[in-house]
Design an enzyme around this catalytic site. Structure first.
Site, mmCIF file in Angstrom:
data_model
loop_
_atom_site.group_PDB
_atom_site.id
_atom_site.type_symbol
_atom_site.label_atom_id
_atom_site.label_comp_id
_atom_site.label_asym_id
_atom_site.label_seq_id
_atom_site.Cartn_x
_atom_site.Cartn_y
_atom_site.Cartn_z
ATOM 1 C CE LYS A 11 -3.961 -2.198 2.297
ATOM 2 N NZ LYS A 11 -4.917 -2.127 3.445
ATOM 3 C CE1 TYR A 51 -9.390 -3.061 0.430
ATOM 4 C CE2 TYR A 51 -8.397 -1.142 -0.591
ATOM 5 C CZ TYR A 51 -8.292 -2.287 0.178
ATOM 6 O OH TYR A 51 -7.064 -2.655 0.698
ATOM 7 C CG ASN A 114 -3.601 -2.229 6.945
ATOM 8 O OD1 ASN A 114 -3.487 -1.921 5.760
ATOM 9 N ND2 ASN A 114 -4.647 -2.893 7.418
ATOM 10 C CG HIS A 117 -5.474 -6.265 -0.306
ATOM 11 N ND1 HIS A 117 -6.708 -6.220 0.296
ATOM 12 C CD2 HIS A 117 -5.545 -7.250 -1.248
ATOM 13 C CE1 HIS A 117 -7.501 -7.123 -0.276
ATOM 14 N NE2 HIS A 117 -6.807 -7.759 -1.222
ATOM 15 C CD GLU A 128 -8.921 -9.385 -3.461
ATOM 16 O OE1 GLU A 128 -9.781 -9.006 -2.645
ATOM 17 O OE2 GLU A 128 -7.771 -9.724 -3.106
#
Ligand code: ADP
Ligand code: MG
Length: 140
Positions: A11, A51, A114, A117, A128
């Protein structure tokens, strides 16, 4: 035991701090092979679409803004039970709850920022992966 593919994203909080290599080392040390990888800037539409399962959650808009705040690395990880194994290597969503040695324990800034993913089921992994990669881009 079955060999699986799973979708991982490094991320923007992590690319911003130049942690791509450190995070990839964690995957490789854990026996996950990076079989496809690309760096890209998500558009708002892509982030909203990726998302969309979270569209009714209170943090959705912030999450989308965060995910487009800088480059991400989309990658396919392959190995024995890769979907679950990668979730273990990542650690809990909230870094305060992530076990020692996990990516989120070592690198995450917050529950939102965080660092990684990872797909949460074999079915979602397939969808995905197809979101980011053509089959011919996966090199085993
Ligand atoms: P995970 O990434 O561990 O599968 P979720 O699918 O529940 O977690 O959430 C997707 C992402 O949304 C998280 O990785 C995190 O970036 C963000 N997020 C989750 N919960 C919160 C929250 N309470 N506040 C802000 N952001 C959150
Ligand atoms: Mg999730």
């Amino acid at each position: 035991m079955t060999v699986e593919n799973t979708l991982s994203i490094i991320k923007p909080d992590a690319t911003r701090r130049n942690l791509t290599g450190s995070i990839n080392a964690k995957f490789e040390q854990a026996g996950l092979k990076i079989v496809a990888q690309k760096r890209l800037q998500l558009t708002k539409k892509m982030a909203q679409d990726f998302y969309k399962v979270h569209k009714d959650r209170p943090f959705f808009n912030e999450l989308v803004d965060f995910m487009i705040s800088g480059p991400v690395i989309a990658q396919v990880l392959r190995g024995e039970n890769a979907v679950k194994h990668n979730r273990d290597v990542m650690g809990a969503t909230n870094p305060k709850e992530a076990e020692k040695g996990t990516i989120r324990n070592e690198f995450a800034e917050s529950i939102e920022a965080n660092s990684v993913h990872g797909s949460d089921s074999i079915e979602n992994a397939k969808t995905e992966i197809e979101f980011f990669f053509a089959q011919i881009e996966l090199i085993y």
